[in-house]
Design an enzyme around this catalytic site. Sequence first.
Site, PDB file in Angstrom:
ATOM      1  N   CYS A  59      48.707  37.034 -27.329  1.00  0.00           N
ATOM      2  CA  CYS A  59      47.364  37.702 -27.072  1.00  0.00           C
ATOM      3  C   CYS A  59      47.595  38.371 -25.740  1.00  0.00           C
ATOM      4  O   CYS A  59      48.056  38.057 -24.756  1.00  0.00           O
ATOM      5  CB  CYS A  59      46.228  36.793 -26.987  1.00  0.00           C
ATOM      6  SG  CYS A  59      44.683  37.519 -26.717  1.00  0.00           S
ATOM      7  N   CYS A  63      43.557  34.873 -20.150  1.00  0.00           N
ATOM      8  CA  CYS A  63      42.441  33.756 -19.874  1.00  0.00           C
ATOM      9  C   CYS A  63      43.393  32.601 -19.646  1.00  0.00           C
ATOM     10  O   CYS A  63      44.282  32.113 -20.158  1.00  0.00           O
ATOM     11  CB  CYS A  63      41.830  33.291 -21.356  1.00  0.00           C
ATOM     12  SG  CYS A  63      41.006  34.904 -22.220  1.00  0.00           S
ATOM     13  N   CYS A  66      44.234  29.598 -21.681  1.00  0.00           N
ATOM     14  CA  CYS A  66      44.374  29.717 -23.133  1.00  0.00           C
ATOM     15  C   CYS A  66      45.955  29.592 -23.387  1.00  0.00           C
ATOM     16  O   CYS A  66      46.819  30.224 -23.106  1.00  0.00           O
ATOM     17  CB  CYS A  66      43.670  30.792 -23.728  1.00  0.00           C
ATOM     18  SG  CYS A  66      43.874  31.131 -25.392  1.00  0.00           S
ATOM     19  N   CYS A 103      35.515  28.279 -39.569  1.00  0.00           N
ATOM     20  CA  CYS A 103      35.465  29.015 -38.584  1.00  0.00           C
ATOM     21  C   CYS A 103      37.098  29.650 -38.208  1.00  0.00           C
ATOM     22  O   CYS A 103      37.993  28.867 -38.193  1.00  0.00           O
ATOM     23  CB  CYS A 103      34.998  28.293 -37.132  1.00  0.00           C
ATOM     24  SG  CYS A 103      33.488  27.511 -36.989  1.00  0.00           S
ATOM     25  N   CYS A 134      32.225  31.674 -40.024  1.00  0.00           N
ATOM     26  CA  CYS A 134      32.318  31.999 -38.580  1.00  0.00           C
ATOM     27  C   CYS A 134      33.385  32.622 -38.269  1.00  0.00           C
ATOM     28  O   CYS A 134      34.597  32.254 -38.863  1.00  0.00           O
ATOM     29  CB  CYS A 134      32.016  30.715 -37.736  1.00  0.00           C
ATOM     30  SG  CYS A 134      32.104  31.016 -36.087  1.00  0.00           S
ATOM     31  N   CYS A 194      27.396  32.429 -31.914  1.00  0.00           N
ATOM     32  CA  CYS A 194      27.861  31.189 -31.256  1.00  0.00           C
ATOM     33  C   CYS A 194      28.489  31.362 -29.941  1.00  0.00           C
ATOM     34  O   CYS A 194      29.453  32.325 -29.975  1.00  0.00           O
ATOM     35  CB  CYS A 194      29.061  30.702 -32.279  1.00  0.00           C
ATOM     36  SG  CYS A 194      29.953  29.222 -32.039  1.00  0.00           S
ATOM     37  N   ARG A 266      27.526  22.185 -29.732  1.00  0.00           N
ATOM     38  CA  ARG A 266      28.613  21.548 -30.285  1.00  0.00           C
ATOM     39  C   ARG A 266      29.397  20.789 -29.203  1.00  0.00           C
ATOM     40  O   ARG A 266      29.705  21.540 -28.225  1.00  0.00           O
ATOM     41  CB  ARG A 266      29.454  22.684 -30.850  1.00  0.00           C
ATOM     42  CG  ARG A 266      30.678  21.977 -31.709  1.00  0.00           C
ATOM     43  CD  ARG A 266      31.534  22.871 -32.381  1.00  0.00           C
ATOM     44  NE  ARG A 266      30.609  23.540 -33.695  1.00  0.00           N
ATOM     45  CZ  ARG A 266      30.447  24.885 -33.853  1.00  0.00           C
ATOM     46  NH1 ARG A 266      31.090  25.815 -33.072  1.00  0.00           N
ATOM     47  NH2 ARG A 266      29.753  25.402 -34.593  1.00  0.00           N
TER      48      ARG A 266
HETATM   49  N1  SAM Z   1      40.350  35.636 -28.887  1.00  0.00           N
HETATM   50  C1  SAM Z   1      39.031  35.506 -28.947  1.00  0.00           C
HETATM   51  C2  SAM Z   1      38.121  35.230 -27.874  1.00  0.00           C
HETATM   52  O1  SAM Z   1      38.850  34.715 -26.786  1.00  0.00           O
HETATM   53  O2  SAM Z   1      37.058  35.744 -27.806  1.00  0.00           O
HETATM   54  C3  SAM Z   1      38.823  34.061 -30.001  1.00  0.00           C
HETATM   55  C4  SAM Z   1      39.793  33.051 -29.902  1.00  0.00           C
HETATM   56  S1  SAM Z   1      39.647  32.044 -28.366  1.00  0.00           S
HETATM   57  C5  SAM Z   1      40.851  30.740 -28.682  1.00  0.00           C
HETATM   58  C6  SAM Z   1      38.162  31.079 -28.562  1.00  0.00           C
HETATM   59  C7  SAM Z   1      37.764  30.279 -27.445  1.00  0.00           C
HETATM   60  O3  SAM Z   1      38.150  29.039 -27.265  1.00  0.00           O
HETATM   61  C8  SAM Z   1      37.758  30.681 -26.081  1.00  0.00           C
HETATM   62  O4  SAM Z   1      36.470  31.456 -25.684  1.00  0.00           O
HETATM   63  C9  SAM Z   1      37.585  29.518 -25.129  1.00  0.00           C
HETATM   64  O5  SAM Z   1      36.472  29.040 -24.694  1.00  0.00           O
HETATM   65  C10 SAM Z   1      38.138  28.337 -26.165  1.00  0.00           C
HETATM   66  N2  SAM Z   1      39.482  27.789 -25.561  1.00  0.00           N
HETATM   67  C11 SAM Z   1      40.682  28.348 -25.609  1.00  0.00           C
HETATM   68  N3  SAM Z   1      41.442  27.715 -25.078  1.00  0.00           N
HETATM   69  C12 SAM Z   1      40.988  26.331 -24.687  1.00  0.00           C
HETATM   70  C13 SAM Z   1      41.509  25.566 -24.152  1.00  0.00           C
HETATM   71  N4  SAM Z   1      42.718  25.232 -23.679  1.00  0.00           N
HETATM   72  N5  SAM Z   1      40.586  24.294 -23.831  1.00  0.00           N
HETATM   73  C14 SAM Z   1      39.254  24.464 -24.281  1.00  0.00           C
HETATM   74  N6  SAM Z   1      38.760  25.454 -25.002  1.00  0.00           N
HETATM   75  C15 SAM Z   1      39.790  26.566 -25.083  1.00  0.00           C
HETATM   76 FE1  SF4 Z   2      43.239  35.584 -26.107  1.00  0.00          FE
HETATM   77 FE2  SF4 Z   2      42.924  33.046 -25.786  1.00  0.00          FE
HETATM   78 FE3  SF4 Z   2      41.632  34.723 -24.226  1.00  0.00          FE
HETATM   79 FE4  SF4 Z   2      40.926  34.410 -26.783  1.00  0.00          FE
HETATM   80  S1  SF4 Z   2      40.830  32.841 -25.244  1.00  0.00           S
HETATM   81  S2  SF4 Z   2      41.284  36.405 -25.569  1.00  0.00           S
HETATM   82  S3  SF4 Z   2      42.823  34.033 -27.804  1.00  0.00           S
HETATM   83  S4  SF4 Z   2      43.853  34.591 -24.443  1.00  0.00           S
END
Ligand code: SAM
Ligand code: SF4
Length: 351
Positions: A59, A63, A66, A103, A134, A194, A266
Amino acid sequence: MPAIPVAHARHDWTLAEVRSLFEQPFNDLLFQAQTVHRGHFDANRVQVSTLLSIKTGACPEDCKYCPQSGHYNTGLAKEKLMEVQKVLDEAANAKAIGATRFCMGAAWKHPSAKDLPYVLEMVKGVKALGLETCMTLGQLDQEQTAALAGAGLDYYNHNLDSSPEFYTSIITTRTYAERLQTLAYVRDAGMKICSGGILGMGETVDDRAGLLIQLANLPEHPESVPINMLVKVAGTPLENAEDVDPFDFIRMLAVARILMPKSHVRLSAGRESMNEQMQALAFLAGANSIFYGDRLLTTSNPQAEQDMELFRRLGILPEAGYEHADEVHQAIIEQAVSAQQNSELFYNAAV
Ligand code: SAM
Ligand code: SF4
Ligand code: DTB
């Protein structure tokens, strides 16, 4: 103990008010949250959703929490967009274990013109199986929200993750304002929202309050509010983040319940690191939805059977729709139903 806040939907919460909710003695807060919860929901029903990563890793966003960010090396195998039929097979499996919502998540900054038609096929196909749909695909424009709504998408997940102030120390490749803009487009297109966040990233209690205020002060509350406990993944900048006090996590759920009385709150990522007692407290605080099935997107989640056993022991039932489950899971769920009926008989006899 302060007066129980009015249980109707408010959109004008202040930091001082929300801070004072967080600061209450734990039992007072839980009592208020459970009271609000019972005013709007059957307190013994929990909605179950299953997650699938339809496009994994690489990606472009950074973040810090992530495992799928291309900025960090987490050893995750990258995968391109899954074939539509494979997604539908996974959705059928989710239905067989009794999930009622499916989802689908993609590690994108935003969907491309090339990928969107496949995503729309996935929505139509999953809906045709009789599941709620979702998706979480990153930023959307108005054309894309219209297309997704047209395909029948029920919910769009787009988390604000934390307060606007803390956000910039977690993500630098997009802005909070862009997140809010996508949420507004989703709402205008008529889909359900959501949106929630993560605890355990080093945020303060005011940041947690700040996130809930952003969500609760939207023109309409999100129908679904996922509260994630950080899953610490090796290779991400937050791999050694400090643990959250479990009671502080429960407080977050309780305050979310009070601020957004009609929303499903949730208990999301991180349940593998929570014991059953903590999860039971989460339901008492007003959480009434979980991710169900042994995988989140890329990390693991408790086994479906283990969750149904917990439901049985707590007299909790999945929200309606689980009748579609296969025979094995139907039998497991029915044990929970009969445990609940026994507890009602016992209660009625006792009063
Ligand atoms: N890429 C899209 C986005 O960020 O909007 C969708 C997928 S992203 C993985 C969805 C959500 O997963 C993130 O907004 C975050 O809140 C949650 N998430 C990701 N990594 C995580 C982690 N290690 N622990 C808890 N929540 C996580
Ligand atoms: Fe990409 Fe993960 Fe951030 Fe979603 S949460 S935008 S998958 S880096
Ligand atoms: C949400 O708030 N949590 C889910 C879902 N929305 C998409 C994702 C949790 C991801 C946890 C880390 C992983 O499995 O990759």
